[in-house]
Motif scaffolding. Sequence first.
Motif, PDB file in Angstrom:
ATOM      1  N   PHE A 196       0.800  -1.221   0.000  1.00  0.00           N
ATOM      2  CA  PHE A 196       0.000   0.000   0.000  1.00  0.00           C
ATOM      3  C   PHE A 196       0.836   1.277   0.000  1.00  0.00           C
ATOM      4  O   PHE A 196       0.303   2.372  -0.104  1.00  0.00           O
ATOM      5  N   LEU A 197       2.143   1.145   0.137  1.00  0.00           N
ATOM      6  CA  LEU A 197       3.094   2.250   0.054  1.00  0.00           C
ATOM      7  C   LEU A 197       2.717   3.465   0.906  1.00  0.00           C
ATOM      8  O   LEU A 197       2.514   4.567   0.383  1.00  0.00           O
ATOM      9  N   PRO A 198       2.631   3.283   2.210  1.00  0.00           N
ATOM     10  CA  PRO A 198       2.485   4.459   3.074  1.00  0.00           C
ATOM     11  C   PRO A 198       3.739   5.308   2.988  1.00  0.00           C
ATOM     12  O   PRO A 198       4.819   4.823   2.642  1.00  0.00           O
ATOM     13  N   LYS A 199       3.602   6.584   3.316  1.00  0.00           N
ATOM     14  CA  LYS A 199       4.760   7.464   3.336  1.00  0.00           C
ATOM     15  C   LYS A 199       5.743   6.997   4.401  1.00  0.00           C
ATOM     16  O   LYS A 199       6.957   7.002   4.198  1.00  0.00           O
ATOM     17  N   ARG A 200       5.189   6.601   5.549  1.00  0.00           N
ATOM     18  CA  ARG A 200       6.007   6.139   6.664  1.00  0.00           C
ATOM     19  C   ARG A 200       5.279   5.005   7.361  1.00  0.00           C
ATOM     20  O   ARG A 200       4.129   5.138   7.746  1.00  0.00           O
ATOM     21  N   MET A 201       5.940   3.881   7.552  1.00  0.00           N
ATOM     22  CA  MET A 201       5.352   2.728   8.226  1.00  0.00           C
ATOM     23  C   MET A 201       6.265   2.352   9.391  1.00  0.00           C
ATOM     24  O   MET A 201       7.427   1.994   9.199  1.00  0.00           O
ATOM     25  N   VAL A 202       5.736   2.461  10.617  1.00  0.00           N
ATOM     26  CA  VAL A 202       6.515   2.148  11.807  1.00  0.00           C
ATOM     27  C   VAL A 202       5.918   0.927  12.497  1.00  0.00           C
ATOM     28  O   VAL A 202       4.731   0.904  12.812  1.00  0.00           O
ATOM     29  N   GLY A 203       6.737  -0.096  12.730  1.00  0.00           N
ATOM     30  CA  GLY A 203       6.328  -1.266  13.493  1.00  0.00           C
ATOM     31  C   GLY A 203       6.898  -1.171  14.890  1.00  0.00           C
ATOM     32  O   GLY A 203       8.105  -0.974  15.060  1.00  0.00           O
ATOM     33  N   LEU A 204       6.046  -1.296  15.903  1.00  0.00           N
ATOM     34  CA  LEU A 204       6.464  -1.154  17.294  1.00  0.00           C
ATOM     35  C   LEU A 204       6.108  -2.407  18.078  1.00  0.00           C
ATOM     36  O   LEU A 204       4.999  -2.918  17.978  1.00  0.00           O
ATOM     37  N   ASP A 205       7.057  -2.905  18.868  1.00  0.00           N
ATOM     38  CA  ASP A 205       6.772  -4.049  19.731  1.00  0.00           C
ATOM     39  C   ASP A 205       7.597  -3.931  21.006  1.00  0.00           C
ATOM     40  O   ASP A 205       8.714  -3.392  20.989  1.00  0.00           O
ATOM     41  N   ILE A 206       7.068  -4.470  22.098  1.00  0.00           N
ATOM     42  CA  ILE A 206       7.736  -4.392  23.390  1.00  0.00           C
ATOM     43  C   ILE A 206       8.925  -5.341  23.484  1.00  0.00           C
ATOM     44  O   ILE A 206       9.826  -5.154  24.289  1.00  0.00           O
ATOM     45  N   ASP A 207       8.961  -6.357  22.626  1.00  0.00           N
ATOM     46  CA  ASP A 207       9.974  -7.411  22.699  1.00  0.00           C
ATOM     47  C   ASP A 207      11.142  -7.105  21.757  1.00  0.00           C
ATOM     48  O   ASP A 207      10.977  -7.052  20.537  1.00  0.00           O
ATOM     49  N   SER A 208      12.327  -6.932  22.320  1.00  0.00           N
ATOM     50  CA  SER A 208      13.505  -6.596  21.509  1.00  0.00           C
ATOM     51  C   SER A 208      13.891  -7.714  20.551  1.00  0.00           C
ATOM     52  O   SER A 208      14.386  -7.463  19.453  1.00  0.00           O
ATOM     53  N   ASN A 209      13.672  -8.961  20.949  1.00  0.00           N
ATOM     54  CA  ASN A 209      14.007 -10.081  20.070  1.00  0.00           C
ATOM     55  C   ASN A 209      13.103 -10.103  18.832  1.00  0.00           C
ATOM     56  O   ASN A 209      13.555 -10.386  17.718  1.00  0.00           O
ATOM     57  N   LEU A 210      11.815  -9.806  19.028  1.00  0.00           N
ATOM     58  CA  LEU A 210      10.894  -9.772  17.896  1.00  0.00           C
ATOM     59  C   LEU A 210      11.263  -8.642  16.934  1.00  0.00           C
ATOM     60  O   LEU A 210      11.226  -8.818  15.708  1.00  0.00           O
ATOM     61  N   ILE A 211      11.638  -7.490  17.484  1.00  0.00           N
ATOM     62  CA  ILE A 211      12.016  -6.360  16.635  1.00  0.00           C
ATOM     63  C   ILE A 211      13.298  -6.670  15.871  1.00  0.00           C
ATOM     64  O   ILE A 211      13.437  -6.351  14.684  1.00  0.00           O
ATOM     65  N   SER A 212      14.242  -7.320  16.528  1.00  0.00           N
ATOM     66  CA  SER A 212      15.478  -7.710  15.856  1.00  0.00           C
ATOM     67  C   SER A 212      15.186  -8.637  14.684  1.00  0.00           C
ATOM     68  O   SER A 212      15.751  -8.500  13.591  1.00  0.00           O
ATOM     69  N   THR A 213      14.276  -9.580  14.894  1.00  0.00           N
ATOM     70  CA  THR A 213      13.906 -10.510  13.834  1.00  0.00           C
ATOM     71  C   THR A 213      13.153  -9.794  12.714  1.00  0.00           C
ATOM     72  O   THR A 213      13.367 -10.079  11.536  1.00  0.00           O
ATOM     73  N   ALA A 214      12.282  -8.862  13.067  1.00  0.00           N
ATOM     74  CA  ALA A 214      11.550  -8.105  12.048  1.00  0.00           C
ATOM     75  C   ALA A 214      12.516  -7.374  11.126  1.00  0.00           C
ATOM     76  O   ALA A 214      12.345  -7.364   9.905  1.00  0.00           O
ATOM     77  N   ARG A 215      13.550  -6.769  11.708  1.00  0.00           N
ATOM     78  CA  ARG A 215      14.531  -6.055  10.898  1.00  0.00           C
ATOM     79  C   ARG A 215      15.262  -6.999   9.949  1.00  0.00           C
ATOM     80  O   ARG A 215      15.536  -6.658   8.795  1.00  0.00           O
ATOM     81  N   LYS A 216      15.548  -8.192  10.432  1.00  0.00           N
ATOM     82  CA  LYS A 216      16.223  -9.178   9.578  1.00  0.00           C
ATOM     83  C   LYS A 216      15.298  -9.683   8.472  1.00  0.00           C
ATOM     84  O   LYS A 216      15.755 -10.034   7.383  1.00  0.00           O
ATOM     85  N   ASN A 217      14.001  -9.719   8.754  1.00  0.00           N
ATOM     86  CA  ASN A 217      13.042 -10.243   7.782  1.00  0.00           C
ATOM     87  C   ASN A 217      12.786  -9.307   6.614  1.00  0.00           C
ATOM     88  O   ASN A 217      12.223  -9.727   5.592  1.00  0.00           O
ATOM     89  N   ILE A 218      13.183  -8.047   6.733  1.00  0.00           N
ATOM     90  CA  ILE A 218      12.931  -7.080   5.665  1.00  0.00           C
ATOM     91  C   ILE A 218      13.490  -7.583   4.338  1.00  0.00           C
ATOM     92  O   ILE A 218      12.864  -7.423   3.288  1.00  0.00           O
ATOM     93  N   LYS A 219      14.649  -8.220   4.387  1.00  0.00           N
ATOM     94  CA  LYS A 219      15.295  -8.639   3.137  1.00  0.00           C
ATOM     95  C   LYS A 219      14.472  -9.639   2.346  1.00  0.00           C
ATOM     96  O   LYS A 219      14.602  -9.740   1.128  1.00  0.00           O
ATOM     97  N   TYR A 220      13.566 -10.369   3.022  1.00  0.00           N
ATOM     98  CA  TYR A 220      12.735 -11.346   2.314  1.00  0.00           C
ATOM     99  C   TYR A 220      11.576 -10.688   1.571  1.00  0.00           C
ATOM    100  O   TYR A 220      10.897 -11.323   0.779  1.00  0.00           O
ATOM    101  N   TYR A 221      11.340  -9.414   1.852  1.00  0.00           N
ATOM    102  CA  TYR A 221      10.261  -8.688   1.195  1.00  0.00           C
ATOM    103  C   TYR A 221      10.777  -7.729   0.120  1.00  0.00           C
ATOM    104  O   TYR A 221       9.995  -7.066  -0.541  1.00  0.00           O
ATOM    105  N   ILE A 222      12.078  -7.662  -0.017  1.00  0.00           N
ATOM    106  CA  ILE A 222      12.674  -6.711  -0.952  1.00  0.00           C
ATOM    107  C   ILE A 222      12.824  -7.326  -2.332  1.00  0.00           C
ATOM    108  O   ILE A 222      13.260  -8.462  -2.487  1.00  0.00           O
ATOM    109  N   ASP A 223      12.451  -6.557  -3.359  1.00  0.00           N
ATOM    110  CA  ASP A 223      12.623  -7.015  -4.733  1.00  0.00           C
ATOM    111  C   ASP A 223      14.100  -7.027  -5.084  1.00  0.00           C
ATOM    112  O   ASP A 223      14.921  -6.391  -4.428  1.00  0.00           O
ATOM    113  N   ALA A 224      14.435  -7.713  -6.160  1.00  0.00           N
ATOM    114  CA  ALA A 224      15.834  -7.832  -6.574  1.00  0.00           C
ATOM    115  C   ALA A 224      16.469  -6.466  -6.790  1.00  0.00           C
ATOM    116  O   ALA A 224      17.640  -6.250  -6.485  1.00  0.00           O
ATOM    117  N   LYS A 225      15.689  -5.523  -7.302  1.00  0.00           N
ATOM    118  CA  LYS A 225      16.251  -4.192  -7.590  1.00  0.00           C
ATOM    119  C   LYS A 225      16.630  -3.440  -6.313  1.00  0.00           C
ATOM    120  O   LYS A 225      17.339  -2.435  -6.353  1.00  0.00           O
TER     121      LYS A 225
END
Length: 324
Positions: free
Chosen positions: A122-151
């Motif tokens: 949906f291409l929001p201007k800014r999308m912020v994900g917030l969670d109380i658990d640092s381990n979940l946030i660390s994993t979310a950051r690592k997961n970004i690469k699986y959603y990125i197109d080749a370009k």
Amino acid sequence: MVDKIVEISRTTAAPENLSIDTLTSDDTMENSEKLVAINQPSTDQDNGKPNNLKKSRKREKKYKPKFIHGNYNRYYGYRNKPGSGEEDIRLLSFKREWFNSKDVLDVGCNVGHVTMTIAKRFLPKRMVGLDIDSNLISTARKNIKYYIDAKKENYVDVSESENVVHVPCSANGESSPINSSMFNDASVSFPENLSFKQGNYVLNNSKQLSLVQEEFDTILALSVTKWIHLNNGDAGIKMFFQRIFRHLRPGGRLILEPQPWTSYKKRKNLTLTIQNNFQNINLKPEQFQRYLLDVVGFSKCELIDVVHHKSKGFRRPIQMYTKC
């Protein structure tokens, strides 16, 4: 794609950050990993076997994290069939105009699958994900690469910057900005429009509400109200709703998926704090709508959908509240 997503090991990793923004009570410590202390093994003089080591390993096997904030490390494995490639069925009910070119906050984002899908689709201007658990946030950051197109394969993650998000006020009453400077370009694309932040959205006291500024156009609170309610009582859930209202700009939307009261009962004995809060809850989930409209100040409530999930426990209504 889903089967490739990084999972968290919950047995040995200590929390990355135990700041005041994350921990609001002693009971919250149970949300973090408890490392089993393995002492130097004493040797039995008769047979030379390390007795203490055996006992420590046995205790380690018995320990299971309680996930007292609903911060399940395999939550999306429960909602969506593992390895199936299925996306979260709730996304089918969401409309592009609620997010496109807007500032969006997802409270309780877990490892970020819904957050990232919205940011990409949906291409929001800014999308912020917030969670109380640092381990979940660390994993979310690592997961970004699986959603990125080749370009976008050369994308550099900036979400771990100290000043990425306008979230919870600290104990001294100072707010910690959700940095909007990096999202000034309305045409920003995925994943540059996405960031993840660790923090507790529930404020320490009602006085801090005055510090909350209008900052978002859409805020998601999907299946998080039960955990906020159980850990913080009626006062906490009310402050949660009031902060969301203040955080939204005029015309802003709260997309809410509350858990039913019956699901509270299944988790009422997790901690002494939760037990006490459960016994003293007067504002039941079926009363949220009236409270949000009559007390908090939202102008209207619309039923988006009642998701027909395969599991009966996930068939929850999704509501949208609008701030006039």
